[in-house]
Design a protein around this motif. Sequence first.
Motif, PDB file in Angstrom:
ATOM      1  N   ASN A 218      -7.851  21.507  -3.487  1.00  0.00           N
ATOM      2  CA  ASN A 218      -8.825  21.296  -4.550  1.00  0.00           C
ATOM      3  C   ASN A 218      -8.601  22.329  -5.661  1.00  0.00           C
ATOM      4  O   ASN A 218      -8.855  23.507  -5.452  1.00  0.00           O
ATOM      5  N   PRO A 219      -8.077  21.904  -6.838  1.00  0.00           N
ATOM      6  CA  PRO A 219      -7.740  20.532  -7.219  1.00  0.00           C
ATOM      7  C   PRO A 219      -6.343  20.137  -6.759  1.00  0.00           C
ATOM      8  O   PRO A 219      -5.559  20.970  -6.332  1.00  0.00           O
ATOM      9  N   SER A 220      -6.037  18.828  -6.884  1.00  0.00           N
ATOM     10  CA  SER A 220      -4.698  18.290  -6.676  1.00  0.00           C
ATOM     11  C   SER A 220      -4.251  17.585  -7.946  1.00  0.00           C
ATOM     12  O   SER A 220      -5.082  17.035  -8.680  1.00  0.00           O
ATOM     13  N   HIS A 221      -2.931  17.610  -8.214  1.00  0.00           N
ATOM     14  CA  HIS A 221      -2.426  17.075  -9.478  1.00  0.00           C
ATOM     15  C   HIS A 221      -1.232  16.151  -9.256  1.00  0.00           C
ATOM     16  O   HIS A 221      -0.294  16.496  -8.527  1.00  0.00           O
ATOM     17  N   LEU A 222      -1.283  15.001  -9.905  1.00  0.00           N
ATOM     18  CA  LEU A 222      -0.140  14.094 -10.019  1.00  0.00           C
ATOM     19  C   LEU A 222       0.417  14.228 -11.426  1.00  0.00           C
ATOM     20  O   LEU A 222      -0.340  14.130 -12.404  1.00  0.00           O
ATOM     21  N   TYR A 223       1.734  14.431 -11.546  1.00  0.00           N
ATOM     22  CA  TYR A 223       2.379  14.585 -12.845  1.00  0.00           C
ATOM     23  C   TYR A 223       3.225  13.337 -13.129  1.00  0.00           C
ATOM     24  O   TYR A 223       4.021  12.913 -12.284  1.00  0.00           O
ATOM     25  N   VAL A 224       3.056  12.775 -14.310  1.00  0.00           N
ATOM     26  CA  VAL A 224       3.759  11.556 -14.695  1.00  0.00           C
ATOM     27  C   VAL A 224       4.504  11.812 -15.996  1.00  0.00           C
ATOM     28  O   VAL A 224       3.881  12.100 -17.029  1.00  0.00           O
ATOM     29  N   ASP A 225       5.828  11.711 -15.963  1.00  0.00           N
ATOM     30  CA  ASP A 225       6.650  11.927 -17.147  1.00  0.00           C
ATOM     31  C   ASP A 225       6.636  10.698 -18.047  1.00  0.00           C
ATOM     32  O   ASP A 225       6.509  10.808 -19.266  1.00  0.00           O
ATOM     33  N   TYR A 226       6.777   9.515 -17.426  1.00  0.00           N
ATOM     34  CA  TYR A 226       6.722   8.289 -18.233  1.00  0.00           C
ATOM     35  C   TYR A 226       6.435   7.085 -17.344  1.00  0.00           C
ATOM     36  O   TYR A 226       6.611   7.125 -16.124  1.00  0.00           O
ATOM     37  N   VAL A 227       6.016   6.013 -17.991  1.00  0.00           N
ATOM     38  CA  VAL A 227       5.935   4.677 -17.402  1.00  0.00           C
ATOM     39  C   VAL A 227       6.658   3.749 -18.367  1.00  0.00           C
ATOM     40  O   VAL A 227       6.355   3.731 -19.562  1.00  0.00           O
ATOM     41  N   ARG A 228       7.628   2.955 -17.844  1.00  0.00           N
ATOM     42  CA  ARG A 228       8.427   2.095 -18.722  1.00  0.00           C
ATOM     43  C   ARG A 228       8.657   0.754 -18.054  1.00  0.00           C
ATOM     44  O   ARG A 228       8.539   0.603 -16.833  1.00  0.00           O
ATOM     45  N   ALA A 229       9.004  -0.218 -18.895  1.00  0.00           N
ATOM     46  CA  ALA A 229       9.370  -1.546 -18.410  1.00  0.00           C
ATOM     47  C   ALA A 229      10.505  -2.082 -19.252  1.00  0.00           C
ATOM     48  O   ALA A 229      10.620  -1.774 -20.449  1.00  0.00           O
ATOM     49  N   TRP A 230      11.346  -2.880 -18.621  1.00  0.00           N
ATOM     50  CA  TRP A 230      12.465  -3.530 -19.292  1.00  0.00           C
ATOM     51  C   TRP A 230      12.447  -5.032 -18.979  1.00  0.00           C
ATOM     52  O   TRP A 230      11.974  -5.434 -17.916  1.00  0.00           O
ATOM     53  N   ALA A 231      12.969  -5.821 -19.869  1.00  0.00           N
ATOM     54  CA  ALA A 231      13.140  -7.250 -19.649  1.00  0.00           C
ATOM     55  C   ALA A 231      14.596  -7.621 -19.929  1.00  0.00           C
ATOM     56  O   ALA A 231      15.243  -7.026 -20.785  1.00  0.00           O
ATOM     57  N   ARG A 232      15.081  -8.612 -19.213  1.00  0.00           N
ATOM     58  CA  ARG A 232      16.460  -9.051 -19.431  1.00  0.00           C
ATOM     59  C   ARG A 232      16.592  -9.684 -20.811  1.00  0.00           C
ATOM     60  O   ARG A 232      15.707 -10.416 -21.265  1.00  0.00           O
ATOM     61  N   GLU A 233      17.652  -9.336 -21.498  1.00  0.00           N
ATOM     62  CA  GLU A 233      17.861  -9.883 -22.848  1.00  0.00           C
ATOM     63  C   GLU A 233      17.967 -11.405 -22.787  1.00  0.00           C
ATOM     64  O   GLU A 233      18.583 -11.953 -21.878  1.00  0.00           O
TER      65      GLU A 233
ATOM     66  N   LYS B 207       6.248 -10.903 -17.316  1.00  0.00           N
ATOM     67  CA  LYS B 207       6.791 -11.693 -16.218  1.00  0.00           C
ATOM     68  C   LYS B 207       8.251 -11.303 -16.001  1.00  0.00           C
ATOM     69  O   LYS B 207       9.059 -11.365 -16.934  1.00  0.00           O
ATOM     70  N   TYR B 208       8.576 -10.891 -14.797  1.00  0.00           N
ATOM     71  CA  TYR B 208       9.920 -10.463 -14.414  1.00  0.00           C
ATOM     72  C   TYR B 208      10.306  -9.159 -15.134  1.00  0.00           C
ATOM     73  O   TYR B 208       9.626  -8.665 -16.022  1.00  0.00           O
ATOM     74  N   GLY B 209      11.422  -8.580 -14.719  1.00  0.00           N
ATOM     75  CA  GLY B 209      11.933  -7.367 -15.335  1.00  0.00           C
ATOM     76  C   GLY B 209      11.856  -6.174 -14.401  1.00  0.00           C
ATOM     77  O   GLY B 209      11.550  -6.297 -13.204  1.00  0.00           O
TER      78      GLY B 209
ATOM     79  N   GLU C 198      24.809   0.598  -2.517  1.00  0.00           N
ATOM     80  CA  GLU C 198      24.981  -0.133  -3.772  1.00  0.00           C
ATOM     81  C   GLU C 198      25.018   0.849  -4.938  1.00  0.00           C
ATOM     82  O   GLU C 198      24.457   1.949  -4.889  1.00  0.00           O
ATOM     83  N   ALA C 199      25.645   0.404  -6.013  1.00  0.00           N
ATOM     84  CA  ALA C 199      25.718   1.243  -7.205  1.00  0.00           C
ATOM     85  C   ALA C 199      24.325   1.472  -7.777  1.00  0.00           C
ATOM     86  O   ALA C 199      23.401   0.687  -7.562  1.00  0.00           O
ATOM     87  N   GLU C 200      24.199   2.560  -8.519  1.00  0.00           N
ATOM     88  CA  GLU C 200      22.939   2.857  -9.194  1.00  0.00           C
ATOM     89  C   GLU C 200      22.576   1.715 -10.131  1.00  0.00           C
ATOM     90  O   GLU C 200      23.430   1.045 -10.707  1.00  0.00           O
ATOM     91  N   LEU C 201      21.292   1.479 -10.273  1.00  0.00           N
ATOM     92  CA  LEU C 201      20.793   0.395 -11.116  1.00  0.00           C
ATOM     93  C   LEU C 201      21.394   0.478 -12.513  1.00  0.00           C
ATOM     94  O   LEU C 201      21.400   1.530 -13.151  1.00  0.00           O
ATOM     95  N   ASP C 202      21.881  -0.634 -12.995  1.00  0.00           N
ATOM     96  CA  ASP C 202      22.465  -0.733 -14.332  1.00  0.00           C
ATOM     97  C   ASP C 202      21.556  -1.608 -15.188  1.00  0.00           C
ATOM     98  O   ASP C 202      21.345  -2.784 -14.878  1.00  0.00           O
ATOM     99  N   LEU C 203      21.007  -1.043 -16.260  1.00  0.00           N
ATOM    100  CA  LEU C 203      20.091  -1.777 -17.126  1.00  0.00           C
ATOM    101  C   LEU C 203      20.776  -2.314 -18.374  1.00  0.00           C
ATOM    102  O   LEU C 203      20.094  -2.696 -19.325  1.00  0.00           O
ATOM    103  N   ASP C 204      22.098  -2.354 -18.373  1.00  0.00           N
ATOM    104  CA  ASP C 204      22.796  -3.039 -19.458  1.00  0.00           C
ATOM    105  C   ASP C 204      22.362  -4.505 -19.461  1.00  0.00           C
ATOM    106  O   ASP C 204      22.272  -5.145 -18.418  1.00  0.00           O
ATOM    107  N   GLY C 205      22.121  -5.040 -20.627  1.00  0.00           N
ATOM    108  CA  GLY C 205      21.632  -6.399 -20.722  1.00  0.00           C
ATOM    109  C   GLY C 205      20.126  -6.507 -20.662  1.00  0.00           C
ATOM    110  O   GLY C 205      19.582  -7.611 -20.679  1.00  0.00           O
ATOM    111  N   PHE C 206      19.454  -5.358 -20.588  1.00  0.00           N
ATOM    112  CA  PHE C 206      17.997  -5.319 -20.620  1.00  0.00           C
ATOM    113  C   PHE C 206      17.534  -4.610 -21.890  1.00  0.00           C
ATOM    114  O   PHE C 206      18.245  -3.765 -22.442  1.00  0.00           O
TER     115      PHE C 206
END
Length: 268
Positions: free
Chosen positions: A253-268, A120-122, A28-36
Amino acid sequence: MGVRALLYAGLCLCLLGGCAAGAADTTEAELDLDGFRMTFDEPFDSLDVSAWGKPRTRWIAHTPWNGDFGDAKFTDPMDKFPFTIENGILRIEARRGDDGVWRSGLLASVDPDGNGFSQKYGYFEARMKVPPGKGVWPAFWLVGVDRTDHTPEIDVLEYYGHEPKRFSSAVHIWPKEHSELKPWHDVHHTRVDEVLADDYHLYGVMIDEQETVFYFDRRPVWRVPTPEQYKVRVFPLVNLALGSGWPIEETPNPSHLYVDYVRAWARE
């Protein structure tokens, strides 16, 4: 987060009338967030966190129900541990102290009173670089705000460090003791052609009224019909846990998790 060893073994307990989950068509095509529209954007240029949201902060450092899991304690935020920010990247550190106890970090966007971001949803997504090494167990997941009768849980990413080219996604419904609802659990393992700890990747899930679809680098990898219990407001959590039934004697020891961002979108 629970029954991980069973889920890892691939046990599917579809007790809500059958299991209709299936692998997604990765052509399938890459996720398209147009309309969000973006509804939540945490770029980690700074970190607004407190232990329990008092005073009110964007994140708290525990699950809102005060439920730890794994073989490392989730600690209150302190100077340079377990959270640090550098160049727009969050680092969550797991470390074994001189007392022999492992400690690490968790972030949740909703506090025990239900304050904070939920939706809810998104589409929900995190860009992360998982840690290498046996015993590490980072996760990006969603939980329902209302846990009165049951807890809906969607695990977008669970990574077990002893299998460096594979991660798991899972869906759960955890009934309360008084509930007439039956539990539901299903898990999907995604294999890739590279060591996940070598680079950042996108881990996401799209929830709508019909389907819940999981994405890796915005390509679909798994889909399930959306149960009624997922048609509620959910909030994101991200953490670095250890163990999940797997030995931690060789965990770096130690161990590291790196997080660039956390985001959410909702449908317009």
